[in-house]
Design an enzyme around this catalytic site. Structure first.
Site, PDB file in Angstrom:
ATOM      1  N   THR A 120      40.036  32.482  43.856  1.00 41.25           N
ATOM      2  CA  THR A 120      40.518  33.656  43.146  1.00 41.25           C
ATOM      3  C   THR A 120      39.679  33.912  41.900  1.00 41.25           C
ATOM      4  O   THR A 120      39.412  32.983  41.129  1.00 41.25           O
ATOM      5  CB  THR A 120      41.986  33.407  42.748  1.00 41.25           C
ATOM      6  N   GLU A 121      39.290  35.145  41.712  1.00 48.99           N
ATOM      7  CA  GLU A 121      38.496  35.568  40.554  1.00 48.99           C
ATOM      8  C   GLU A 121      37.159  34.829  40.472  1.00 48.99           C
ATOM      9  O   GLU A 121      36.587  34.671  39.408  1.00 48.99           O
ATOM     10  CB  GLU A 121      39.270  35.403  39.233  1.00 48.99           C
ATOM     11  N   LEU A 122      36.701  34.369  41.606  1.00 48.84           N
ATOM     12  CA  LEU A 122      35.455  33.612  41.715  1.00 48.84           C
ATOM     13  C   LEU A 122      35.488  32.352  40.836  1.00 48.84           C
ATOM     14  O   LEU A 122      34.469  31.917  40.297  1.00 48.84           O
ATOM     15  CB  LEU A 122      34.239  34.482  41.356  1.00 48.84           C
ATOM     16  N   SER A 148      47.181  36.166  41.081  1.00 53.17           N
ATOM     17  CA  SER A 148      46.592  36.210  39.733  1.00 53.17           C
ATOM     18  C   SER A 148      46.832  37.545  39.036  1.00 53.17           C
ATOM     19  O   SER A 148      46.903  37.603  37.811  1.00 53.17           O
ATOM     20  CB  SER A 148      45.097  35.938  39.810  1.00 53.17           C
TER      21      SER A 148
END
Lengths: 397, 423
Positions: free
Chosen positions: A143-145, A342
């Site tokens: 998630t979100e790199l 997230s």
């Protein structure tokens, strides 16, 4: 030099207004209709036209490659709101020149809660990709790199061969982001890095009239790609870049369509999926002892867990998680996982002050971070009561 | 959907959310606050002035003249009442009954009594207007600045006689004060002022829109200058066994105190340690006490009556939540004062304060359940209380009366240019 174009597809289950007075009411936390309405709008503006253009580009340019990640919550909403979007994704995957990337089903912060939650959610995602597309991803993104040495070890344990990460100077120590690296903690896990200046030229700056390179043409951009030294260029961005973050009237869709032909004019340029890019020999091991992301100047988790509201909400989620794991109730577990997405924490982000907040509110479904927090905490408090109830523990307020 | 993308024109989007129309953007920002090339002499046609005041108007005038004189301007303040007036350097106070003749009005004025043209209230305002129109020995005047409807007729006559522009500040309208049943006697005076004024100042965008739509004001002539609060010495937070949810303000129908009580009824069962405190007086006082009893929360609501400024500060320092549930609230200075004191604040969406704050909860005035939930959420989540308290305080104090006075001077200069009299 291979270009790795990787696009991320995600929609969260946004919460309904769940009031304090709704505690114990049995109302759903999620506003399904509103989420589906949003999805239909984005499908119309972005998913359908962009997927159609990608299909055409793949048909016309045999060398063209795309990699996609699709969250479980995205697929759930697509099934209900616009099943033809899934058909298009299947069609893309069937070309054999589109790779799918693994991640958490819920686009969640599961990597920050105690195991086995993360591997459960990654397994759920793997299952849905297998079921919907017959795909078995070799590359993992968080998630979100998000990326760290620990996450590389996790990927290795889950038998992934590669991970995506931000090509951030702080982690590269002067080495260029245009090579494949490997994790110092798990040398079998290769790292593909996002070339953030070139990615952001499209993702952020494309429609900005105050940018000195405006307007960006595919020809100019291909020239920049051609002038970049190295083995791979990671162009990682939201799928919604095309038609949503930048509206169709900005010319972003034509830009995308024109790019393969312009790239083809430079003989040393080619395309690769994330999986094909794993064929490169890693240049060096990379160490990231903290959690890096693709957001903000600091490339940390500040946009999700940077302030007191976000940390307090996340702490609440973690505590309730302990009860949820014991409660052994599918409904409670699913709701908790949806709340770990997230995006909910992002909505609680408080930027500088005043007008800046307005800019950052672009992605928010709330009027303010305080609305977001209160609503989230109400849902989490209700979930806690449900879990306690299920466990037969009397509820003390 | 997670990366922060700077958008091309977020201000219009923001403004639209706050009720502005496309293109109006941040119109209330007077693009470049101007400095007057020379000291101005402003005749301020007022009403109340501290130490006496019942609403925002008296405070606004006091703070405004203080800052105007600091900027080097001279103010002659007119009031129908004989005082006393809290002295301000550079301000001359004049009222009927002083050396200029006329008969002063009695204080306090009976706002809510006798809606007839021959009531003492109407007579007093009429006498005030006649006195203003005849006022002389003022010396050179640059602007006649009228506040609300009280002196519009006299102020317009004075401005015309002096060949000077009139500026009118509207703090609230008769429509709102009467909840849609205006007294035509007052309405006529408001309208004549809005028509006669070269420039009109509204204390919020919401009010500006109303002046345009309901009073037919030319939108190009209406500016927005918000109210502000003066930072005071913060009192230590008071810890007590009871937590306080506070309302401070006049007890009039437009203030929506009913909603406060009905929300209290929904909250009290979950929070046995919470007391709802109502500070203020007004025509609804007795009815509200009755309502609290009817709702079965008589023991959980405390009516304090009118409180002094010092008492109000003490109250704020001991409160957990402040609520401004107004049906109509052109600005809502009480909420801004609560924010300045660091008290997390809930305001109704239509208030002017809602336009300039993100660190508040903004609720539809009719939505009792939502008010109750917001109150409960603030009582329940300490992190939320702290975060909103901090943000609210920052927002309340980031700009103060000095900025508002500079914006007002900019409107004066604009009016003078439009009128052809200067600067």
């Amino acid at each position: 030099m291979k270009i790795v174009l990787y696009l991320h597809l995600h929609q969260p289950w946004r919460l309904a207004r769940f009031r304090y007075l709704d505690l114990g009411s049995g109302r759903s936390y999620f506003d399904v209709d509103r989420n589906l309405a949003i999805f239909r709008g984005i499908a119309e503006r972005c998913y359908r036209p962009t997927m159609d253009r990608l299909l055409r580009a793949l048909a016309e340019h045999p060398e063209f490659r795309v990699s996609l990640s699709v969250t479980g919550t995205f697929l759930e909403q697509a099934r209900l709101a616009a099943p033809d979007v899934i058909d298009r994704l299947r069609e893309l995957y069937r070309t054999g020149r589109v790779a799918l990337v693994g991640e958490t089903y819920y686009h969640s912060l599961a990597f920050l809660v105690p195991p086995p939650e993360l591997s459960e959610e990654v397994r759920l995602h793997r299952e849905v990709l297998r079921k919907e597309f017959g795909a078995d991803p070799k590359v993992l993104r968080m998630t979100e790199l998000a990326y760290s040495d620990d996450l590389a070890r996790f990927a290795e344990g889950e038998r992934y061969q590669g991970m995506l990460a931000e090509g951030w100077e702080g982690a590269l120590h002067g080495q260029p982001p245009t090579h494949v690296y490997c994790a110092v903690s798990a040398p079998t896990v290769l790292l593909l890095l996002r070339h953030y200046p070139l990615s952001d030229d499209v993702g952020f700056r494309f429609s900005s009239t105050s940018w000195n390179e405006y307007p960006l043409t595919a020809e100019k951009y291909a020239g920049w790609l051609a002038a970049t030294p190295g083995d791979v260029i990671g162009l990682f961005m939201d799928f919604e870049t095309f038609g949503e973050h930048h509206a169709a009237r900005t010319g972003i869709l034509e830009f995308l369509s024109a790019l393969p032909a312009q790239v083809a004019r430079h003989p040393h340029l080619g395309w690769a999926t994330v999986e094909e890019a794993l064929g490169n020999k890693p240049r060096a091991p990379i160490s990231v002892p903290y959690t890096m992301s693709w957001a903000d100047q600091n490339r940390d988790l500040g946009a999700w867990l940077g302030n007191d509201l976000q940390r307090s909400a996340f702490e609440a989620a973690k505590k309730v998680g302990v009860l949820v794991q014991q409660a052994d109730d599918e409904g409670i577990l699913t709701d908790w996982r949806k709340l770990l997405t997230s995006d909910h924490f992002y909505y609680m982000y408080v930027s500088g002050h005043g007008a800046d907040q307005g800019v950052h509110q672009y992605f928010s479904s709330y009027e303010s971070p305080y609305d977001a927090y209160a609503n989230y905490m109400n849902a989490m408090t209700d979930l806690r009561r449900r879990a306690l109830d299920r466990l037969g523990v009397p509820i003390l307020k | 959907m997670r990366r922060r993308v700077p958008r091309a024109a977020p201000l219009d989007e923001l403004a639209a959310r706050q009720g502005a129309r496309p293109g109006e953007g941040e119109f209330h920002r007077l693009v470049r606050p101007e400095t007057a090339p020379r000291p101005l002499h402003i005749v301020l046609v007022g009403w109340e002035f501290p130490p006496h005041h019942t609403g925002g108007l008296g405070v606004h005038c006091y703070e405004l003249v203080k800052e105007l004189t600091k900027l080097g301007h001279r103010v002659t303040f007119l009031s129908p009442f004989p005082g006393p007036f809290t002295p301000v350097d550079g301000v001359t106070f004049r009222h009927p009954g002083d050396a200029t003749g006329g008969t002063p009005a009695e204080y306090p004025p009976a706002y809510w009594e006798g809606r007839t043209p021959d009531s003492p209230f109407a007579n007093a305002t009429d006498g005030y207007n006649v006195w203003i129109s005849k006022l002389d020995r003022l010396g050179p005047v640059d602007v006649v600045h009228v506040h609300d409807w009280f002196g519009t007729v006299g102020g317009a006559a004075l401005a015309e006689r002096l060949h000077r522009p009139m500026v009118m500040t509207v703090h609230s309208t008769e429509y709102d004060r009467s909840l849609g049943h205006p007294w035509d006697h007052i309405l006529a005076r408001e309208l004549s002022g809005i028509r006669a004024a070269t420039r009109v100042i509204a204390v919020s965008r919401h009010l500006r829109l109303q002046l345009v739509e309901r009073y037919g004001a030319d939108p190009r002539r209406v500016r927005v200058v918000y109210n502000a609060v003066r930072p005071t010495d913060r009192l230590e937070r008071i810890d007590s066994t009871k937590r306080v949810v506070l309302y401070v303000g006049r007890l009039a129908a437009m203030k929506g105190v009913d909603t406060f009580l009905r929300a209290a009824q929904r909250v009290v069962p979950s929070f046995p340690d919470v007391l709802f405190v109502i500070a203020g007086e007004g025509p609804e006082y007795a009815r509200l006490i009755q309502l609290a009893a009817t709702l079965g929360i008589g023991d959980r609501v405390m009516f304090l009556g009118k409180v002094s400024d010092e008492e109000r500060e003490v109250l704020l320092s001991g409160s957990s939540v402040f609520v401004l549930p107004s049906v109509v609230e052109p600005f809502g200075i009480a909420a801004l004062e609560a924010m300045a004191a660091g008290v997390p604040t809930i305001v109704s969406k239509t208030s002017g304060v809602a336009e300039i704050s993100t660190g508040t909860f903004r609720v539809d005035f009719w939505d009792v359940e939502e008010f109750a939930s917001r109150i409960a959420e603030l009582l329940e989540y300490p992190t939320l209380r702290r975060a909103m308290g901090e943000m609210g305080q920052w927002e309340a104090l980031r700009e103060g009366w000095p900025e508002r006075a500079r914006e007002t001077v900019t409107v004066y200069l604009d009016a003078m240019r439009a009128f052809g009299s200067g600067p």
